[in-house]
Every structure is written in C-alpha cells, then in structure tokens.
Design a protein around this motif. Structure first.
Motif, PDB file in Angstrom:
ATOM      1  N   ALA A  28    -107.619  18.900 -23.733  1.00 27.98           N
ATOM      2  CA  ALA A  28    -106.785  17.833 -24.273  1.00 27.98           C
ATOM      3  C   ALA A  28    -105.331  17.984 -23.830  1.00 27.98           C
ATOM      4  O   ALA A  28    -104.681  16.997 -23.477  1.00 27.98           O
ATOM      5  N   CYS A  29    -104.809  19.194 -23.822  1.00 25.54           N
ATOM      6  CA  CYS A  29    -103.425  19.434 -23.397  1.00 25.54           C
ATOM      7  C   CYS A  29    -103.249  19.206 -21.903  1.00 25.54           C
ATOM      8  O   CYS A  29    -102.266  18.627 -21.464  1.00 25.54           O
ATOM      9  N   SER A  30    -104.213  19.625 -21.122  1.00 26.36           N
ATOM     10  CA  SER A  30    -104.075  19.522 -19.669  1.00 26.36           C
ATOM     11  C   SER A  30    -104.234  18.090 -19.183  1.00 26.36           C
ATOM     12  O   SER A  30    -103.693  17.724 -18.143  1.00 26.36           O
ATOM     13  N   MET A  31    -104.933  17.229 -19.918  1.00 30.95           N
ATOM     14  CA  MET A  31    -105.130  15.857 -19.461  1.00 30.95           C
ATOM     15  C   MET A  31    -103.813  15.088 -19.386  1.00 30.95           C
ATOM     16  O   MET A  31    -103.638  14.238 -18.523  1.00 30.95           O
ATOM     17  N   ARG A  32    -102.869  15.400 -20.251  1.00 35.10           N
ATOM     18  CA  ARG A  32    -101.570  14.723 -20.176  1.00 35.10           C
ATOM     19  C   ARG A  32    -100.864  15.070 -18.864  1.00 35.10           C
ATOM     20  O   ARG A  32    -100.264  14.215 -18.224  1.00 35.10           O
ATOM     21  N   VAL A  33    -100.969  16.320 -18.467  1.00 33.96           N
ATOM     22  CA  VAL A  33    -100.365  16.748 -17.202  1.00 33.96           C
ATOM     23  C   VAL A  33    -101.058  16.073 -16.026  1.00 33.96           C
ATOM     24  O   VAL A  33    -100.414  15.551 -15.119  1.00 33.96           O
ATOM     25  N   ASN A  35    -102.729  13.242 -16.011  1.00 32.87           N
ATOM     26  CA  ASN A  35    -102.419  11.813 -16.000  1.00 32.87           C
ATOM     27  C   ASN A  35    -100.988  11.519 -15.567  1.00 32.87           C
ATOM     28  O   ASN A  35    -100.680  10.396 -15.185  1.00 32.87           O
ATOM     29  N   ALA A  36    -100.099  12.509 -15.598  1.00 27.11           N
ATOM     30  CA  ALA A  36     -98.706  12.314 -15.192  1.00 27.11           C
ATOM     31  C   ALA A  36     -98.498  12.475 -13.688  1.00 27.11           C
ATOM     32  O   ALA A  36     -97.423  12.149 -13.192  1.00 27.11           O
ATOM     33  N   ILE A  37     -99.481  12.957 -12.964  1.00 22.16           N
ATOM     34  CA  ILE A  37     -99.308  13.237 -11.530  1.00 22.16           C
ATOM     35  C   ILE A  37     -98.794  12.022 -10.757  1.00 22.16           C
ATOM     36  O   ILE A  37     -97.821  12.152  -9.994  1.00 22.16           O
ATOM     37  N   PRO A  38     -99.367  10.815 -10.893  1.00 23.43           N
ATOM     38  CA  PRO A  38     -98.834   9.682 -10.125  1.00 23.43           C
ATOM     39  C   PRO A  38     -97.365   9.380 -10.430  1.00 23.43           C
ATOM     40  O   PRO A  38     -96.591   9.096  -9.510  1.00 23.43           O
ATOM     41  N   ALA A  39     -96.962   9.456 -11.693  1.00 22.62           N
ATOM     42  CA  ALA A  39     -95.565   9.170 -12.047  1.00 22.62           C
ATOM     43  C   ALA A  39     -94.627  10.223 -11.483  1.00 22.62           C
ATOM     44  O   ALA A  39     -93.532   9.904 -11.018  1.00 22.62           O
ATOM     45  N   ASP A  52     -87.400  11.421 -17.718  1.00 24.64           N
ATOM     46  CA  ASP A  52     -87.240  10.837 -16.389  1.00 24.64           C
ATOM     47  C   ASP A  52     -88.485  10.121 -15.883  1.00 24.64           C
ATOM     48  O   ASP A  52     -88.415   9.416 -14.876  1.00 24.64           O
ATOM     49  N   VAL A  53     -89.594  10.308 -16.523  1.00 23.44           N
ATOM     50  CA  VAL A  53     -90.844   9.662 -16.097  1.00 23.44           C
ATOM     51  C   VAL A  53     -91.371   8.812 -17.247  1.00 23.44           C
ATOM     52  O   VAL A  53     -91.047   9.053 -18.413  1.00 23.44           O
ATOM     53  N   PRO A  54     -92.190   7.804 -16.945  1.00 25.90           N
ATOM     54  CA  PRO A  54     -92.716   6.973 -18.029  1.00 25.90           C
ATOM     55  C   PRO A  54     -93.611   7.770 -18.965  1.00 25.90           C
ATOM     56  O   PRO A  54     -94.164   8.809 -18.581  1.00 25.90           O
ATOM     57  N   MET A  55     -93.781   7.256 -20.190  1.00 24.96           N
ATOM     58  CA  MET A  55     -94.696   7.908 -21.125  1.00 24.96           C
ATOM     59  C   MET A  55     -96.099   7.879 -20.534  1.00 24.96           C
ATOM     60  O   MET A  55     -96.510   6.882 -19.949  1.00 24.96           O
ATOM     61  N   VAL A  56     -96.813   8.961 -20.689  1.00 26.87           N
ATOM     62  CA  VAL A  56     -98.152   9.080 -20.121  1.00 26.87           C
ATOM     63  C   VAL A  56     -99.177   8.967 -21.231  1.00 26.87           C
ATOM     64  O   VAL A  56     -99.120   9.691 -22.223  1.00 26.87           O
TER      65      VAL A  56
END
Length: 69
Positions: A28-33, A35-39, A52-56
């Motif tokens: 669960a914690c790693s999925m946020r990271v 999902n943030a890769i494209p941003a 600095d990046v949009p909410m993920v």
C-alpha cells in the motif's frame, strides 16, 4: 487498532495483508511511489518536494464531485 473514547466512540482497525499472507502495508505504501513516477519524470530537473508534483491517487479513486468519464 485505534480506539477513541468519547461521544461517539470510534473504533478503527486496519488489516493490510495481501492474499498470500504477506505484508500488504508495504504494498500500500509503495503504490503511491509507483503511481507518482509519471509526474516526477515530467517535472523539471532538480530537487522536488511533494508540493512540486500533483497529488497522486490510485487508478480507481473517485473524488467527490468528479466526473465518471
């Protein structure tokens, strides 16, 4: 487990375990990271903060008032 005594009384228990009995909390914690890769890749070079990046959000999250299309 979180217990809040008062009016109303609140009990909250989270069980993050995957289907194989592993530690789903790590997933669960790693999925946020993940999902943030494209941003992060689209951001300008340099140090970034979470501001600095949009909410993920996860792929299937629906925000209140958002369109279903």
């Amino acid at each position: 487990r979180v217990l809040l005594e008062g009016r109303p009384k609140l009990t909250c228990e989270l069980d993050m375990e995957d289907e194989h009995g592993g530690d789903g909390g790590l997933i669960a914690c790693s999925m946020r990271v993940v999902n943030a890769i494209p941003a992060v890749c689209a951001a300008p070079p340099g140090l970034l903060s979470t501001l600095d990046v949009p909410m993920v959000f996860g792929r299937n999250v629906r925000l209140s008032g958002s369109s279903s299309t």
